[in-house]
Design a protein around this motif. Structure first.
Motif, PDB file in Angstrom:
ATOM      1  N   ARG A   1       0.827  -1.207   0.000  1.00  0.00           N
ATOM      2  CA  ARG A   1       0.000   0.000   0.000  1.00  0.00           C
ATOM      3  C   ARG A   1       0.867   1.266   0.000  1.00  0.00           C
ATOM      4  O   ARG A   1       0.627   2.200  -0.770  1.00  0.00           O
ATOM      5  CB  ARG A   1      -0.901   0.017   1.258  1.00  0.00           C
ATOM      6  CG  ARG A   1      -1.859   1.198   1.313  1.00  0.00           C
ATOM      7  CD  ARG A   1      -2.381   1.458   2.722  1.00  0.00           C
ATOM      8  NE  ARG A   1      -1.376   2.039   3.610  1.00  0.00           N
ATOM      9  CZ  ARG A   1      -1.049   3.335   3.648  1.00  0.00           C
ATOM     10  NH1 ARG A   1      -1.638   4.204   2.843  1.00  0.00           N
ATOM     11  NH2 ARG A   1      -0.115   3.768   4.491  1.00  0.00           N
ATOM     12  N   TYR A   2       1.883   1.258   0.845  1.00  0.00           N
ATOM     13  CA  TYR A   2       2.649   2.469   1.143  1.00  0.00           C
ATOM     14  C   TYR A   2       3.526   2.900  -0.033  1.00  0.00           C
ATOM     15  O   TYR A   2       3.663   4.094  -0.311  1.00  0.00           O
ATOM     16  CB  TYR A   2       3.501   2.205   2.386  1.00  0.00           C
ATOM     17  CG  TYR A   2       4.366   3.360   2.822  1.00  0.00           C
ATOM     18  CD1 TYR A   2       3.806   4.452   3.472  1.00  0.00           C
ATOM     19  CD2 TYR A   2       5.745   3.343   2.589  1.00  0.00           C
ATOM     20  CE1 TYR A   2       4.607   5.517   3.874  1.00  0.00           C
ATOM     21  CE2 TYR A   2       6.544   4.401   2.999  1.00  0.00           C
ATOM     22  CZ  TYR A   2       5.978   5.484   3.637  1.00  0.00           C
ATOM     23  OH  TYR A   2       6.755   6.539   4.034  1.00  0.00           O
ATOM     24  N   ASP A   3       4.144   1.953  -0.726  1.00  0.00           N
ATOM     25  CA  ASP A   3       5.040   2.309  -1.840  1.00  0.00           C
ATOM     26  C   ASP A   3       5.015   1.174  -2.858  1.00  0.00           C
ATOM     27  O   ASP A   3       5.927   0.357  -2.932  1.00  0.00           O
ATOM     28  CB  ASP A   3       6.458   2.556  -1.314  1.00  0.00           C
ATOM     29  CG  ASP A   3       7.296   3.394  -2.278  1.00  0.00           C
ATOM     30  OD1 ASP A   3       6.742   3.890  -3.278  1.00  0.00           O
ATOM     31  OD2 ASP A   3       8.512   3.554  -2.037  1.00  0.00           O
ATOM     32  N   SER A   4       3.952   1.147  -3.647  1.00  0.00           N
ATOM     33  CA  SER A   4       3.674   0.005  -4.526  1.00  0.00           C
ATOM     34  C   SER A   4       4.734  -0.176  -5.616  1.00  0.00           C
ATOM     35  O   SER A   4       5.185   0.797  -6.207  1.00  0.00           O
ATOM     36  CB  SER A   4       2.308   0.214  -5.178  1.00  0.00           C
ATOM     37  OG  SER A   4       2.046  -0.826  -6.091  1.00  0.00           O
ATOM     38  N   SER A   5       5.091  -1.435  -5.864  1.00  0.00           N
ATOM     39  CA  SER A   5       6.035  -1.769  -6.954  1.00  0.00           C
ATOM     40  C   SER A   5       5.465  -1.399  -8.314  1.00  0.00           C
ATOM     41  O   SER A   5       6.198  -1.147  -9.254  1.00  0.00           O
ATOM     42  CB  SER A   5       6.284  -3.279  -7.027  1.00  0.00           C
ATOM     43  OG  SER A   5       6.477  -3.830  -5.785  1.00  0.00           O
ATOM     44  N   VAL A   6       4.144  -1.462  -8.440  1.00  0.00           N
ATOM     45  CA  VAL A   6       3.470  -1.085  -9.695  1.00  0.00           C
ATOM     46  C   VAL A   6       2.610   0.125  -9.369  1.00  0.00           C
ATOM     47  O   VAL A   6       1.733   0.059  -8.519  1.00  0.00           O
ATOM     48  CB  VAL A   6       2.594  -2.235 -10.243  1.00  0.00           C
ATOM     49  CG1 VAL A   6       1.916  -1.825 -11.545  1.00  0.00           C
ATOM     50  CG2 VAL A   6       3.441  -3.491 -10.467  1.00  0.00           C
TER      51      VAL A   6
ATOM     52  N   LEU B   1      -2.475   3.385  -9.124  1.00  0.00           N
ATOM     53  CA  LEU B   1      -2.587   2.466  -7.982  1.00  0.00           C
ATOM     54  C   LEU B   1      -1.902   3.057  -6.751  1.00  0.00           C
ATOM     55  O   LEU B   1      -2.407   2.974  -5.633  1.00  0.00           O
ATOM     56  CB  LEU B   1      -1.953   1.115  -8.330  1.00  0.00           C
ATOM     57  CG  LEU B   1      -2.462   0.459  -9.620  1.00  0.00           C
ATOM     58  CD1 LEU B   1      -1.698  -0.837  -9.887  1.00  0.00           C
ATOM     59  CD2 LEU B   1      -3.957   0.185  -9.552  1.00  0.00           C
ATOM     60  N   GLY B   2      -0.719   3.658  -6.962  1.00  0.00           N
ATOM     61  CA  GLY B   2       0.037   4.226  -5.844  1.00  0.00           C
ATOM     62  C   GLY B   2      -0.720   5.364  -5.169  1.00  0.00           C
ATOM     63  O   GLY B   2      -0.585   5.582  -3.959  1.00  0.00           O
ATOM     64  N   SER B   3      -1.526   6.083  -5.936  1.00  0.00           N
ATOM     65  CA  SER B   3      -2.321   7.171  -5.376  1.00  0.00           C
ATOM     66  C   SER B   3      -3.564   6.628  -4.670  1.00  0.00           C
ATOM     67  O   SER B   3      -3.887   7.037  -3.548  1.00  0.00           O
ATOM     68  CB  SER B   3      -2.733   8.123  -6.505  1.00  0.00           C
ATOM     69  OG  SER B   3      -3.589   9.130  -6.022  1.00  0.00           O
ATOM     70  N   ALA B   4      -4.252   5.681  -5.308  1.00  0.00           N
ATOM     71  CA  ALA B   4      -5.446   5.071  -4.709  1.00  0.00           C
ATOM     72  C   ALA B   4      -5.114   4.452  -3.350  1.00  0.00           C
ATOM     73  O   ALA B   4      -5.914   4.497  -2.416  1.00  0.00           O
ATOM     74  CB  ALA B   4      -6.016   4.018  -5.653  1.00  0.00           C
ATOM     75  N   ASN B   5      -3.902   3.883  -3.250  1.00  0.00           N
ATOM     76  CA  ASN B   5      -3.474   3.224  -2.011  1.00  0.00           C
ATOM     77  C   ASN B   5      -3.281   4.209  -0.850  1.00  0.00           C
ATOM     78  O   ASN B   5      -3.117   3.787   0.294  1.00  0.00           O
ATOM     79  CB  ASN B   5      -2.145   2.484  -2.224  1.00  0.00           C
ATOM     80  CG  ASN B   5      -2.324   1.188  -2.981  1.00  0.00           C
ATOM     81  OD1 ASN B   5      -3.409   0.631  -3.037  1.00  0.00           O
ATOM     82  ND2 ASN B   5      -1.236   0.696  -3.569  1.00  0.00           N
ATOM     83  N   ARG B   6      -3.235   5.511  -1.155  1.00  0.00           N
ATOM     84  CA  ARG B   6      -3.073   6.509  -0.082  1.00  0.00           C
ATOM     85  C   ARG B   6      -4.281   7.447  -0.004  1.00  0.00           C
ATOM     86  O   ARG B   6      -4.186   8.542   0.548  1.00  0.00           O
ATOM     87  CB  ARG B   6      -1.796   7.314  -0.305  1.00  0.00           C
ATOM     88  CG  ARG B   6      -0.525   6.487  -0.137  1.00  0.00           C
ATOM     89  CD  ARG B   6       0.656   7.392   0.045  1.00  0.00           C
ATOM     90  NE  ARG B   6       1.917   6.665   0.151  1.00  0.00           N
ATOM     91  CZ  ARG B   6       3.030   7.217   0.631  1.00  0.00           C
ATOM     92  NH1 ARG B   6       3.018   8.473   1.059  1.00  0.00           N
ATOM     93  NH2 ARG B   6       4.154   6.522   0.690  1.00  0.00           N
ATOM     94  N   ASP B   7      -5.401   6.994  -0.532  1.00  0.00           N
ATOM     95  CA  ASP B   7      -6.613   7.808  -0.539  1.00  0.00           C
ATOM     96  C   ASP B   7      -7.241   7.782   0.860  1.00  0.00           C
ATOM     97  O   ASP B   7      -7.573   6.714   1.381  1.00  0.00           O
ATOM     98  CB  ASP B   7      -7.590   7.233  -1.576  1.00  0.00           C
ATOM     99  CG  ASP B   7      -8.789   8.128  -1.819  1.00  0.00           C
ATOM    100  OD1 ASP B   7      -9.135   8.931  -0.924  1.00  0.00           O
ATOM    101  OD2 ASP B   7      -9.406   7.998  -2.895  1.00  0.00           O
ATOM    102  N   SER B   8      -7.427   8.978   1.456  1.00  0.00           N
ATOM    103  CA  SER B   8      -7.953   9.029   2.829  1.00  0.00           C
ATOM    104  C   SER B   8      -9.405   8.577   2.909  1.00  0.00           C
ATOM    105  O   SER B   8      -9.902   8.282   3.997  1.00  0.00           O
ATOM    106  CB  SER B   8      -7.803  10.442   3.398  1.00  0.00           C
ATOM    107  OG  SER B   8      -8.470  11.357   2.548  1.00  0.00           O
ATOM    108  N   ALA B   9     -10.095   8.487   1.761  1.00  0.00           N
ATOM    109  CA  ALA B   9     -11.465   7.963   1.779  1.00  0.00           C
ATOM    110  C   ALA B   9     -11.472   6.483   2.180  1.00  0.00           C
ATOM    111  O   ALA B   9     -12.455   5.977   2.716  1.00  0.00           O
ATOM    112  CB  ALA B   9     -12.108   8.134   0.401  1.00  0.00           C
ATOM    113  N   VAL B  10     -10.356   5.775   1.913  1.00  0.00           N
ATOM    114  CA  VAL B  10     -10.261   4.347   2.238  1.00  0.00           C
ATOM    115  C   VAL B  10      -9.382   4.124   3.461  1.00  0.00           C
ATOM    116  O   VAL B  10      -9.609   3.205   4.251  1.00  0.00           O
ATOM    117  CB  VAL B  10      -9.703   3.566   1.020  1.00  0.00           C
ATOM    118  CG1 VAL B  10      -9.619   2.075   1.314  1.00  0.00           C
ATOM    119  CG2 VAL B  10     -10.585   3.807  -0.199  1.00  0.00           C
TER     120      VAL B  10
END
Length: 410
Positions: free
Chosen positions: A290-295, A324-333
């Motif tokens: 989540r924090y620093d995705s390879s893809v 994906l890297g941005s979605a993984n840090r979305d405060s909505a989730v």
């Protein structure tokens, strides 16, 4: 706001090959999510930076890959004459059903949960052997000497690449990541891609011959037999998908291990916590993803007009790039400090392996490889320190996010 982010009106919101973007894309993502979550890029695709739209696009049947038409729109009608594009057009990663279904069905058995669990002892053995070799030196490059060797060896095992051929794969630096970036390739980069593709094709064609004469208990033997049954697989598809599996089978796992180790050493409290509570490793891997995705990104094409996606009409044929890297840090989730590394974070479900029919085949294998690699390293080299955790050298590609090198000492 991060001082690296240019706030001037002229700075493009999404410039993924800029050095400051590659170094730390996350402040740029935050700005996209806040100001323009369905952003139209200068090179003509839409970038979805929020979790809601990105996850929808990955799973929605109204979106597909449409690789050939998409490439022609971008590069002109002759692009499929370029060998590297022709090869990529056969990758299951770039296919839509029914071809995608047929190709994935041929390899899925090699990646079942049961098969992958059974590989744990072999993975542990490779990690231990790698550490035995470097421990007396007191220093290593955690990418080349450690993170890289494990997934390359495992994918060589799975494909049936003979031991005596492997050193060349261990030493070959991989720059194919640029082929996946959303910024169009220059003619020189296409020529480079063609050359790399020709080398891989020549090697694997020879290996197919070998496996026709001497079948083994490996994926190449299995696919060569499917190819002989003509209806299932053409030779061009066979070659292209073995090249894909070889690349996908190690690139992203190297980055997961490297990015995870960097994140831990930049967050000493989390490093100490994982050393004290190794049972957290499973959740820690999800948090590294989540924090620093390879893809960082994957794209889809609208197969029909979409009336409203995040407030924007998507015409048929339009490419939507899911960050994906941005979605993984979305405060909505992730409402609780999404910018922080927290290996105890509950309900981590990163989009890093994609979604829908293209969900990563090797997801479980990558998780187990990273688990064993990181935990064993922390146990065996508890004194390990990174030489320069603040300014590591990133590879100059965007979609595949990973480090060029990561020197460590103990």
């Amino acid at each position: 706001m991060n001082e690296h982010v240019q706030t001037s009106a002229t700075a493009p919101l999404f410039n993924p090959l800029a050095p400051e973007f590659i170094r730390d894309p996350y402040p740029f993502y935050a700005r996209l999510r806040d100001t323009d979550p369905m952003h139209v890029t200068p090179f003509g695709s839409i970038v979805a930076s929020r979790h809601a739209e990105a996850s929808l696009v990955l799973r929605d049947k109204r979106f597909g890959k449409d690789f050939v038409a998409r490439s022609m729109r971008r590069y002109g009608p002759r692009i499929m004459d370029e060998p590297v594009f022709r090869s990529m057009s056969h990758w299951m990663l770039q296919q839509d059903p029914p071809d995608h279904t047929r190709l994935r069905g041929l390899v899925v058995q090699a990646f079942t949960a049961r098969r992958v669990e059974d590989m744990r002892p072999r993975i542990q053995e490779i990690v231990d052997r790698t550490l035995d070799a470097v421990t007396p030196r007191g220093e290593m490059d955690l990418i080349a000497d450690f993170a890289y060797r494990l997934p390359v060896t495992i994918i060589c095992d799975m494909l049936g690449i003979p031991e005596e051929h492997r050193e060349v794969f261990h030493e070959r630096s991989s720059d194919s990541g640029r082929l996946l970036d959303p910024v169009p390739l220059s003619p020189q980069e296409i020529a480079q891609g063609n050359a790399g593709n020709a080398m891989s094709q020549a090697y694997f064609q020879n290996l197919f011959e070998l496996r026709r004469r001497q079948p083994g208990d490996d994926l190449i033997t299995q696919l060569v037999q499917a190819e002989e049954d003509g209806a299932k697989l053409s030779n061009e598809e066979l070659t292209a998908n073995i090249i894909l599996l070889f690349g996908a089978g190690h690139e992203t796992t190297v980055n997961l291990i490297g990015n995870g180790l960097l994140a831990l050493h930049r967050n000493p409290d989390q490093l100490a916590l994982l050393k004290a509570r190794p049972e957290l490793i499973g959740n820690a891997i999800e948090e590294f993803l989540r924090y620093d995705s390879s893809v960082q990104l994957t794209g889809r094409v609208a197969l029909e007009e979409i009336e409203d996606l995040g407030g924007r009409r998507i015409p048929k044929g339009e490419t939507v790039l899911c960050l994906l890297g941005s979605a993984n840090r979305d405060s909505a989730v992730y409402p609780d400090r999404p910018e922080q590394l927290d290996i105890t974070r509950p309900n981590v479900k990163p989009l890093s392996f994609g979604g829908g029919i293209h969900f990563c085949l090797g997801a479980q294998l990558a998780r187990i490889e990273a688990e064993i690699a990181i935990l064993t390293l922390l146990q065996r080299l508890p004194e390990l320190r990174l030489v320069d955790a603040e300014n590591p050298e990133w590879r100059p590609t965007f979609v595949l996010r990973g480090l060029k090198r990561l020197p460590g000492r103990w």
